[in-house]
Design an enzyme around this catalytic site. Structure first.
Site, PDB file in Angstrom:
ATOM      1  N   GLY A   1       0.837  -1.192   0.000  1.00 31.61           N
ATOM      2  CA  GLY A   1       0.000   0.000   0.000  1.00 31.61           C
ATOM      3  C   GLY A   1       0.873   1.244   0.000  1.00 31.61           C
TER       4      GLY A   1
ATOM      5  NE  ARG B   1      11.164  -6.410  24.656  1.00 32.19           N
ATOM      6  CZ  ARG B   1      10.424  -7.314  24.032  1.00 32.19           C
ATOM      7  NH1 ARG B   1       9.440  -6.916  23.261  1.00 32.19           N
ATOM      8  NH2 ARG B   1      10.680  -8.587  24.182  1.00 32.19           N
TER       9      ARG B   1
ATOM     10  N   PRO C   1      11.694  -9.315  15.496  1.00 34.12           N
ATOM     11  CG  PRO C   1      13.334 -10.185  16.899  1.00 34.12           C
ATOM     12  CD  PRO C   1      11.871 -10.234  16.626  1.00 34.12           C
TER      13      PRO C   1
ATOM     14  CD  GLN D   1       7.834  -2.558   7.681  1.00 34.27           C
ATOM     15  OE1 GLN D   1       7.526  -1.388   7.801  1.00 34.27           O
ATOM     16  NE2 GLN D   1       7.426  -3.286   6.665  1.00 34.27           N
TER      17      GLN D   1
ATOM     18  CE  LYS E   1      11.578   5.191  20.151  1.00 35.41           C
ATOM     19  NZ  LYS E   1      12.412   6.379  20.475  1.00 35.41           N
TER      20      LYS E   1
ATOM     21  CD  GLU F   1       5.319   5.730   7.743  1.00 31.76           C
ATOM     22  OE1 GLU F   1       5.562   6.206   6.634  1.00 31.76           O
ATOM     23  OE2 GLU F   1       4.352   4.976   7.966  1.00 31.76           O
TER      24      GLU F   1
END
Ligand SMILES: Cc1cc2nc3c(=O)[nH]c(=O)nc-3n(C[C@H](O)[C@H](O)[C@H](O)COP(=O)(O)OP(=O)(O)OC[C@H]3O[C@@H](n4cnc5c(N)ncnc54)[C@H](O)[C@@H]3O)c2cc1C
Ligand code: SF4
Ligand code: FES
Ligand code: FES
Lengths: 208, 329, 723
Positions: free
Chosen positions: C239, C611, C615, C621, C684, C688
């Site tokens: 997306g 954290r 992983p 990502q 977190k 992005e």
């Protein structure tokens, strides 16, 4: 006049003009006049289907398929829209992404630029044809292990391509794999994991 | 795509007959260009004559050179031991084109016949003299970063997109075609044409003629070959500029040289003046630069392809340097 | 959780479906009587449709309907709203697909053809012809800057002196930066499959990043209750932001399906996706910067001007990073939008921040060189200990450690800092770095847990997975809270009837949905404890002193499963702290001085994103973001020919998304320290920051290699040669 009626009427005239403008007639022993008459008497749907489609016999994932299709149907749309083999993906429909990669007689090709009729008598393998029951193909296993994907949409094409990359002898080094996997775009950007997965399978030496 | 009829032929005669008697018929080889253009609405044949099963796939040595059937796949040619041994430039050029999947589909004949990738040609909402004669050229004054710096006309500034053809023109290949009137041969350099006033005509093939083979004469330049393709991404992209260079070197003396460029003209662009200059000279960067300078004389920018005036000579020099250094592949 | 304990790398729980081709994306559901929609789009940019001829299309075989503005069924929710945007800078009209004869941008749909096969629909669409009354169009931002307006959402910002402090500083730099239009181009083609199961019961298979949002939009459009709209979107083929809206054509297809009383499927073409599902807006930026001779920043002025559509007001946080990233006493930012005759943009991965970071982090590098400092030392020297914009402490900020880890890994200090000094054969070698940052958001989310008698745990939430591995992360969180074995936990998503969650965007999914999973599983533990049960050794067992098994307890309670539903959202800590995720990118490039070719040879990327819950997928990502960053830096640009207002490279052959050969091995490093305040897991966001800033690292590396500062992306060979 209600909508449905009007539609039917229009389709009637359309069939006739469609038959007139097409040069299909010349390809067939049917005299155009006969067909046009048939169109007028409403028999045209069947005749149209008969003259607009052609038989295709192809083995897909080991299963013999005999279908009638229009010549303009691509192998990709045949798989996805008619045979419900939706594992092969459409990402561009113009040979520009590799999502539709399948094997024809063991070689990787783009199904979106392959007219289905050209596969007459050939063997097609798609992502659905790789695993034996619950046992994954080593390349599928390696993609899973190395997280060689994210959204998964390019993945079937990548895996089909990766298998050939090794079979063709183009998995000598990571850089060679990069070059020979460049026909498969992954927008999620899983490339570096995909390269690891392929090198892993290559080094594992299993027959693929 | 509009409806069309489809016939599968098994003899060249049947193929030629089918296409020459029907104006709206066309040959289908790998389909990688034709099907794409049909989907885009650029072309709409009413009859496809599938030539994939014609026995024109042989690759074999003859007394004078190598004979390559027009339906040999790009991959097969690129990986063929005789090609790699005698004409490494051809193998390298092919491997620089398209993707492994497309090369498995594309044929030698189809590759020669592929049409330009000019954006305006592909977009039926845009003016284009090649697609729609008289409608104007969208690329002139528009986005023409990919376009020609040599041999363009005020009707069309498109380039021929093939990599394979750059090698074949450098290697003095000869094309054999068969038509309703029989067989003839065309020197590769005469096969494609410049746009002039009729950009809709890409080449000198006549209606109904079938490319049956390409023959490449043996040469002395197999020892030092390089195909350098500069593009916007590392692979799976058309050339901004490409250069095929092959040299015969003895004690760093150039006894023979072949040089051609892609991405710069409506046809694969052979650099004969550069070849003539280099022959008999030392393989030095100075000489390479002078050779590049000589051939850039007539080059003309169209606006957004201004950079090609720098890139083209630089690429010639780099390709020659790499060819000279490479020994063999 | 919330501790220093590291999570195990886990294979994707839905990976098997993806590698076997069994995962079904929206267009792949078998529906009896399915029909196919194909759109015809405008070939002019602004004006009106004079005539539209659909006769031939209607008569073509298999055609069921051809919709145009003349016969499009009314969409009740649209008809209700005023058809003007008086509040927007453009003040223009709203765009209603097939709602009128007005053309507001090139590529706008003018007809929707529905037929009984795909090929017939495509062919019939090619038979629709239209004539237009053209009016002058404006698509070029640079020629329309006089229309620049300040959007309501992003006002001007100034800290410190109003007067332009950067101008009086001992060392100054000033430059302009340009980002072209970039297009998300997820590999899956966009579209929708709509089925009406009764007059007011709609079911869709959608390509969306928010099943609830799609449900709301469709319910609003057809004025039916939300619960009457089923939205299925379990697998989404990427997306990157384009799925954050339910686009007008998706609504139109549902309207067609309703009128035809047949299921209708639209799969857009790649070409159409350039105009109709958003893009990263063309943006020009100016940055001026002043510093002391010893490298202390004195002032930054950052102004961004971006395109939007004439009919919609699109904004993003382009200048946000400049406000707080560095300890600088005087900062001014301005953000303007210019309405143009183009399709509306939408957030694209690393939205405005990626655009802003390119400019800011390029300028920081330039300033470091100007004061003769290492760009890394310069950043450390200007490190902001607390957020200078909000005047709040950061909830966590491990940037200094990240700088150190990354620079060691890439060998930053071993390089010769002088531009143009390093070579590898003919190729020039360059190293560059940059910083990325994005708000660590947490939204409200709900999760339902069902613990079955057989010991399997089903978790449900109406979230999405466009690729990051949501299910995998959620299963991992549930596993860590409960101790239940991974293979006994299943997470269900992509269905609007599940407990509500926000859309997948802004890197907030793990934080928001993960917190709900965390809280729900914690509550489930409490529920079990009341029943004398506990999770132990990967299953459910009676607590010490009790003997009744779960099955027995359930039987006595007359139940077949335990059930808990919990909503979760952030509390006061969200206001007390400034919460951001950070990334540090290091890139090593090769630049060919004569052909202008740039290759990224090596990448080290460090994420300070709390954290790490999962992983393996988190590393993916990061490499994915870097790959997108390589595209932004080197290859991606959608070009409009302003004479026609039309894209000229709207396909994957000419718009260059990076291929495998463009992408080197990418090393990812996680600081992996829990953020004490972000959420119960201490995580977190990460999607992005993986991309934000990366393009500047490449541009800075190109500068180091060549001494040329390229301020206009992408850095293609022509720009190197002409710089
Ligand atoms: C995404 C993409 C990227 C590509 N990148 C490159 C690249 O980088 N470099 C490059 O060189 N090419 C590239 N190509 C083009 C590709 O090489 C050509 O499409 C291919 O070579 C065409 O061969 P084919 O056999 O598929 O031809 P077809 O598509 O079957 O035919 C093309 C044309 O040739 C005619 N024809 C075919 N065979 C004969 C014959 N024997 N005699 C007479 N006429 C004939 C057909 O009638 C048709 O008009 C790319 C293509 C795509 C889709
Ligand atoms: S350059 Fe040639 S192909 Fe391109 S628009 Fe002009 S005429 Fe058409
Ligand atoms: S769908 Fe065939 S290459 Fe993209
Ligand atoms: S995994 Fe999403 S495109 Fe490759």
């Amino acid at each position: 006049m209600d909508d449905q009626l009007r539609n039917e009427e229009q389709n009637g005239t359309s069939r006739r003009s469609f038959l007139k403008q097409t040069s299909l007639m010349t390809a067939l022993a049917l005299a155009p006049e006969t067909v046009l008459k048939a169109a007028e008497s409403g028999l045209d749907e069947k005749i149209a289907a008969a003259i607009e489609t052609m038989p295709l016999n192809v083995v897909i994932n080991g299963v013999k398929q005999s279908v009638r299709i229009e010549p303009r149907v691509t192998l990709l749309d045949l798989l996805r829209e008619r045979l419900q083999l939706t594992g092969t993906k459409k990402g561009c429909d113009h040979g520009q992404c590799g999502a539709c990669t399948v094997h024809i007689d063991g070689e990787r090709v783009n199904a979106c630029l392959t007219l289905a009729l050209t596969t007459e008598g050939r063997e097609v393998t798609t992502i659905e044809g790789l695993a034996h029951g619950d046992e994954l193909h080593p390349m599928q296993e390696a993609f899973l292990e190395h997280d060689g994907f994210q959204c998964g949409y390019c993945t079937p094409g990548q895996i089909m391509s990766a298998i050939c990359c090794i079979r063709e002898g183009h998995a000598g080094t990571p850089d060679e794999v990069r070059e020979y996997m460049s026909g498969n775009i992954c927008r999620c950007g899983a490339y570096s994991n995909i390269v690891d997965a392929i090198m892993d399978v290559k080094q594992g030496g299993k027959k693929i | 795509m509009k409806q069309f009829s489809y016939v599968r032929v098994t003899s060249s005669d049947a193929a030629i007959a089918a296409v020459s008697k029907d104006k709206s018929a066309t040959f289908l080889a790998g389909g990688t260009n034709l099907v794409d253009l049909m989907k885009s609405g650029v072309t709409g044949p009413e009859r496809l004559v599938d030539i994939n099963r014609l026995p024109l796939t042989k690759i074999e040595a003859t007394k004078t050179g190598l004979h390559i059937g027009a339906l040999a796949k790009n991959t097969t040619v690129a990986e063929h031991p005789l090609v790699i041994k005698h004409f490494p430039l051809l193998s390298l050029a092919l491997k620089a084109g398209a993707s492994p999947q497309l090369r498995n589909m594309a044929t030698v004949g189809g590759n020669m016949m592929q049409r330009t990738r000019c954006h305006y040609f592909y977009d039926t909402a845009m003016p284009c003299n090649k697609r729609n004669p008289g409608s104007g050229c969208g690329a002139i004054g528009g986005f023409n970063r990919m376009h020609a710096i040599f041999g363009a006309s005020d009707k069309c500034i498109a380039v021929h997109p093939s990599d394979m053809c750059v090698a074949l023109t450098a290697l003095d290949a000869v094309v054999t075609v068969r038509g309703p009137k029989g067989e003839r041969t065309i020197p590769f350099g005469d096969f494609h044409r410049l746009p002039g006033d009729t950009p809709e005509v890409d080449n000198t093939l006549q209606r109904g003629e079938l490319i049956t083979a390409v023959d490449i004469p043996f040469n002395e330049v197999a020892g030092h070959a390089h195909y350098l393709k500069v593009r916007d991404r590392a692979s799976y992209a058309f050339a901004l500029v490409s250069v095929g260079a092959a040299l015969s070197l003895k004690d760093n003396n150039i006894s023979d040289v072949r040089l051609a460029m892609g991405g710069v003209a409506h046809k694969p662009w052979r650099l004969k003046e550069a070849e003539a200059f280099l022959k008999g000279k030392k393989a030095t960067v100075d000489n390479f630069q002078e050779a590049a300078r000589i051939v850039m004389g007539p080059a003309k920018s169209q606006g957004s392809n201004e950079f090609k005036l720098t890139l083209a000579p630089n690429t010639i020099v780099e390709a020659l340097k790499l060819a000279a250094a490479n020994g063999n592949i | 959780m919330g501790t220093d304990k590291k999570s195990e790398p886990l294979n994707r729980v839905d990976g098997r479906a993806k590698v076997t081709g069994k995962a079904k994306y929206f267009a792949e559901f078998e529906v009896p009587g399915l029909t196919y929609a194909v759109m015809v789009t405008s070939t002019i940019t602004r004006g009106t449709i004079a005539t539209i001829d659909t006769k031939n299309a209607e008569r073509a075989p298999g055609v069921l309907a051809v919709y145009t503005h003349l016969n499009m069924p009314a969409i009740p929710g649209w008809a209700d709203q005023p058809n003007s945007n008086a509040k927007l800078p453009s003040g223009g009209e709203k765009y209603r697909m097939l709602g009128s004869n007005k053309i507001l941008f090139n590529g706008q749909p003018i007809a929707l053809v529905v037929a009984n096969t795909l090929e017939r629909a495509q062919y019939a669409a090619s038979l629709v012809t239209a004539s237009y009354n053209k009016t002058e169009h404006q698509t070029d931002l640079l020629k329309n800057t006089q229309k620049a307006a300040m959007p309501g959402r992003f006002g001007d910002y100034t800290r410190g002196e109003q007067k332009e402090a950067y101008k009086t500083a001992p060392v100054t730099i000033a430059a302009d930066y340009t980002i072209p239009v970039e297009v998300h181009n997820p590999m899956e083609l966009a579209g929708i499959l709509a089925i009406w199961e009764g007059e007011d019961q709609l079911k869709v298979y959608a390509k969306t990043q928010g099943v609830k949002a799609t449900q709301r939009t469709l319910a609003g459009a057809f004025k039916i209750p939300e619960k009457n709209v089923q939205v299925h979107s379990e697998f989404v083929g990427g997306g990157f932001g384009m799925g954050l809206r339910t686009w007008p054509q998706e609504v139109a297809v549902a309207a067609a399906a309703r009128q035809l009383k047949k299921p209708v499927k639209l799969v857009m073409t790649r070409q159409q996706m350039f105009s109709l599902v958003g893009h990263r807006p063309y943006t020009v930026q100016h940055i001026s910067m002043g510093a002391d001779k010893d490298g202390q920043l004195q002032g930054i002025y950052h102004e961004a001007t971006a395109e939007t559509a004439s009919y919609d007001d699109f904004t993003e946080g382009t200048v946000a990073m400049t406000r707080f990233m560095y300890a600088c006493p005087n900062v001014t930012t301005k953000y303007r939008i210019v309405p143009l005759d183009r399709g509306v943009p939408i957030w694209m991965r690393g939205p405005g921040e990626a655009t802003g970071a390119f400019a800011l982090e390029s300028a920081i590098d330039e300033m470091a060189y100007k004061v003769n400092m290492d760009p890394l030392d310069f950043r450390v020297k200007n490190f902001a200990e607390t957020d200078p914009e909000k005047n709040k402490p950061f909830s966590s900020n491990n940037l200094k450690e990240a700088y150190q880890l990354g620079s060691e890994k890439i060998g930053w200090n071993k390089r010769d800092r002088t531009p143009g000094s390093m070579k590898d054969g003919e190729w020039l070698v360059g190293y560059g770095m940059s910083t990325g940052v994005f708000g660590a958001h947490r939204g409200e989310s709900t999760c339902r847990a069902q613990l079955n008698a057989d010991g399997t745990l089903i978790l449900q939430s109406a979230t999405s997975d466009i690729g990051p591995g949501t299910s995998t992360a959620m299963v991992q969180i549930a596993h860590e809270v409960t101790g239940l074995s991974i293979n006994k936990i299943r997470f269900e998503l992509g269905d609007a009837s599940l407990p509500p969650s926000g859309s997948q965007g802004g890197s907030a999914t793990v934080s928001s949905v993960g917190s709900a999973v965390f809280d729900t599983c914690t509550a489930l533990k409490a529920l079990l404890a009341e029943a004398g049960l506990a999770f132990e050794e990967g299953t459910v067992k009676p607590v010490t002193g009790k003997t009744a098994t779960m099955q027995q307890v359930l039987a006595t309670q007359n139940k077949t499963f335990f059930e808990v539903t919990k909503s979760s959202k952030g509390g006061a800590e969200q206001d007390k702290y400034s919460m951001y995720s950070f990334s540090i990118h290091f890139a090593e490039v090769r630049v060919h001085p004569h052909t202008g070719v740039v290759r990224v040879k090596r990448v080290v990327t460090v994420a300070d994103s709390g954290r790490i819950v999962s992983p393996k997928t988190a590393a993916s990502q990061m490499i994915g973001g870097v790959t997108g960053g390589i595209g932004m830096a080197l290859t991606e640009e959608a070009v409009i020919d302003h004479r026609f207002g039309r894209f000229v490279n709207n396909n994957l052959g000419d718009y260059h998304v990076p291929v495998s050969a463009d992408v080197p091995h990418i090393e990812t490093i996680f600081i992996d320290k829990p953020d004490p305040y972000s959420n119960p897991m201490g995580s977190k966001g990460m999607g992005e920051i993986a991309l934000i800033g990366f393009s500047a690292a490449v541009a800075n590396a190109v500068y180091h290699a060549t001494g040329k500062r390229i301020r206009e992306l992408p850095i293609t060979p022509d720009k190197i040669l002409s710089a």
